[in-house]
Design a protein around this motif. Structure first.
Motif, PDB file in Angstrom:
ATOM      1  N   ASP A 133      68.450  63.604  27.505  1.00 19.38           N
ATOM      2  CA  ASP A 133      67.738  64.888  27.505  1.00 19.38           C
ATOM      3  C   ASP A 133      66.332  64.770  26.925  1.00 19.38           C
ATOM      4  OD1 ASP A 133      69.732  66.479  28.663  1.00 19.38           O
ATOM      5  OD2 ASP A 133      70.808  66.618  26.759  1.00 19.38           O
ATOM      6  N   ALA A 181      63.933  64.730  31.240  1.00 19.37           N
ATOM      7  CA  ALA A 181      64.194  66.105  31.668  1.00 19.37           C
ATOM      8  C   ALA A 181      63.107  66.608  32.610  1.00 19.37           C
ATOM      9  CB  ALA A 181      64.301  67.014  30.442  1.00 19.37           C
ATOM     10  N   SER A 182      61.860  66.209  32.352  1.00 20.19           N
ATOM     11  CA  SER A 182      60.754  66.620  33.216  1.00 20.19           C
ATOM     12  C   SER A 182      60.909  66.045  34.622  1.00 20.19           C
ATOM     13  CB  SER A 182      59.428  66.163  32.600  1.00 20.19           C
ATOM     14  OG  SER A 182      58.352  66.436  33.467  1.00 20.19           O
ATOM     15  N   SER A 198      64.285  68.702  41.139  1.00 18.72           N
ATOM     16  CA  SER A 198      65.059  69.888  41.523  1.00 18.72           C
ATOM     17  C   SER A 198      64.206  70.912  42.255  1.00 18.72           C
ATOM     18  CB  SER A 198      65.697  70.529  40.286  1.00 18.72           C
ATOM     19  OG  SER A 198      64.702  71.069  39.436  1.00 18.72           O
ATOM     20  N   GLN A 199      62.884  70.805  42.139  1.00 20.56           N
ATOM     21  CA  GLN A 199      61.995  71.726  42.836  1.00 20.56           C
ATOM     22  C   GLN A 199      61.679  71.253  44.255  1.00 20.56           C
ATOM     23  OE1 GLN A 199      58.678  72.021  40.152  1.00 20.56           O
ATOM     24  NE2 GLN A 199      59.794  73.284  38.669  1.00 20.56           N
ATOM     25  N   ALA A 219      63.746  65.180  36.091  1.00 21.78           N
ATOM     26  CA  ALA A 219      64.855  65.874  36.749  1.00 21.78           C
ATOM     27  C   ALA A 219      64.423  67.251  37.237  1.00 21.78           C
ATOM     28  CB  ALA A 219      66.037  65.992  35.789  1.00 21.78           C
ATOM     29  N   GLN A 220      63.638  67.950  36.413  1.00 23.04           N
ATOM     30  CA  GLN A 220      63.168  69.279  36.794  1.00 23.04           C
ATOM     31  C   GLN A 220      62.258  69.205  38.016  1.00 23.04           C
ATOM     32  OE1 GLN A 220      64.036  72.201  35.805  1.00 23.04           O
ATOM     33  NE2 GLN A 220      62.495  73.365  36.955  1.00 23.04           N
ATOM     34  N   ARG A 259      73.109  66.918  36.956  1.00 20.60           N
ATOM     35  CA  ARG A 259      72.756  66.134  35.771  1.00 20.60           C
ATOM     36  C   ARG A 259      73.977  65.580  35.060  1.00 20.60           C
ATOM     37  NH1 ARG A 259      68.100  66.920  32.804  1.00 20.60           N
ATOM     38  NH2 ARG A 259      68.927  65.113  31.701  1.00 20.60           N
TER      39      ARG A 259
END
Length: 447
Positions: free
Chosen positions: A166, A171-172, A178-179, A174-175, A186
């Motif tokens: 995390d 995390a960035s 996802s866009q 993964a984000q 996750r």
């Protein structure tokens, strides 16, 4: 007979193209250099190489236009195209994807990384050649299989398992993914990711390695994927914040499909995933026609494998076409020594049931481009197109170990192991189907 992968190396810098051909030679590639971009489409269509490698740009035409022309031509659209690009920026990746490019590698990448990235496309070319040949053989057995959709990859959402801590960087990433068109699931722990892979279906996996981590956890999960029968083709992207592990082909030898810096950003990772998923879907496009050739007329009635007549007819075709394109084929014959005893002890039904389970087990351990066929009541033959003797030997060892470590159900709550002998033979100049099968049988030995 050694299998040489035919590659056209094209680039405006003739010296660099020739140097690349010389680099590829010791790795088993027969290279041909072309420096005029406008000549590439006709040259490729005539020579029908296994791969086209674009070494930089051209003076006379844009490199992406060369890709578009190759992909528009029915005579060359099936040939994988890989580009070495000095920029390798997100914009260049987007243009490459839109043109039909199959992969893009940053110029200056180490030679072993280039070879690792080319390797999957050798297999894709093998699958394509095998698909064309097998469909032609099937037609001789009145099995008609359509090939009209094998080049089309429809854009759809992809389900991606994202494994990483995390931390802000992970995390960035993964984000950002996802866009895009990816449904990101996750997991922070490799063990939990391994368990999830066993119960759910994914189009790809991303393993993110933070700055303070080593690559051991990523390699653990890669190893699990490559050694699990229903997972070993899953595309795996390693994105590492620790770039010291990305300078050679170690991630690829550990099972990664691609390894990139995590710092490249979400768009770079998304484009890498798009290349990987499209390659996987091209494989699946070939999977359908290959499996569709196994029908009543080509199938053994007892265990569902290909019948011996189909194997011999197809092997004859492969030997003929392989001679034309410097291909190779290897055979492995498996003789189950205690099947005759079980037939005498428990009857024909039990022996047939056992051989059906053995056939299912072998099919689960070979590639879709390989063929398994029954030669007699206790002997099964596996054919491996474009497999060197060493590759066939490793496949033989894996299959034999899998057979001899399995307890097969023979009914009435009873199980039995099988005793296996195996024999390996690779095609030599002048071989026929009969001579190659006979030589494999002559090599039968305890394993």
């Amino acid at each position: 007979m050694t299998r040489l992968t035919n590659v056209v190396v094209a680039g405006g810098d003739a010296t660099a193209a020739v140097a690349r051909v010389e680099m590829l030679g010791p790795a088993g590639y027969a290279g041909h250099a072309v420096s005029n971009g406008l000549d590439v489409p006709a040259y490729v269509s005539e020579r029908q190489p296994d791969i086209v490698l674009l070494e930089g740009g051209f003076d006379d035409v844009d490199a992406f236009e060369v890709v578009r022309r190759l992909k528009r031509d029915p005579g060359s659209r099936h040939i994988p195209i890989v580009m070495l690009n000095a920029a390798a920026t997100p914009q260049a990746h987007r243009e490459g994807l839109e043109s039909g490019l199959d992969d893009m590698i940053a110029a200056g990448a180490a030679d072993d990384i280039v070879l690792a990235r080319l390797r999957p496309f050798v297999r894709l070319s093998t699958m394509y050649a095998e698909c064309i040949d097998r469909v032609a053989t099937a037609a001789e057995f009145r099995v008609e299989v359509a090939l009209d959709a094998i080049h089309e990859v429809a854009p759809t959402r992809c389900r991606v398992l994202f494994v990483g801590t995390d931390s802000p960087a992970v995390a960035s990433a993964a984000q950002a993914l996802s866009q895009s068109e990816f449904d990101i699931i996750r997991e922070t722990q490799p063990i939990a990711a391994r368990d999830r892979l066993g119960t759910e279906t994914f189009d790809a996996a991303v393993i993110a390695v933070d700055q303070n981590e080593d690559m051991a956890r990523a390699y653990f999960l890669c190893g699990h994927i490559r050694n699990t029968i229903n997972l070993f083709n899953l595309p795996v992207l390693i994105a590492s914040a620790n770039q010291s592990g990305l300078h050679d082909d170690t991630p690829y030898r550990q099972g990664a499909s691609m390894a990139l810096p995590l710092s490249g950003g979400g768009e770079s990772l998304a484009n890498a995933l798009r290349f990987l998923v499209r390659r996987q879907r091209l494989r699946w496009n070939l999977h359908g026609p290959l499996t569709a050739t196994l029908q009543k007329n080509s199938q053994d009635s007892l265990n569902g494998l290909y019948n011996e007549a189909f194997l011999r007819a197809h092997l004859s075709r492969i030997l003929e076409s392989g001679a034309k394109r410097q291909g190779i084929v290897s055979l492995v014959v498996f003789s189950l020594l205690n099947v005759a005893y079980l037939r005498e002890q428990y009857g024909r039904r039990v022996a047939t049931q056992l051989m059906q389970q053995v056939a299912d087990r072998i099919c689960a351990m070979v590639r879709v481009e390989d063929i398994a066929a029954r030669l007699n009541p206790s002997t099964i033959c596996a054919m491996f197109p474009d497999a060197e003797p060493g590759d066939a030997a490793r496949a033989c060892e894996r299959i034999t170990d899998g057979l001899q470590s399995t307890q097969f159900d023979i009914g009435d709550s009873k199980t039995r192991f099988v005793w296996a002998q195996s024999g390996i033979a690779s095609a030599e100049r002048g071989d026929t189907a009969d001579s190659l099968i006979a030589r494999a049988r002559d090599m039968l030995a305890w394993t």
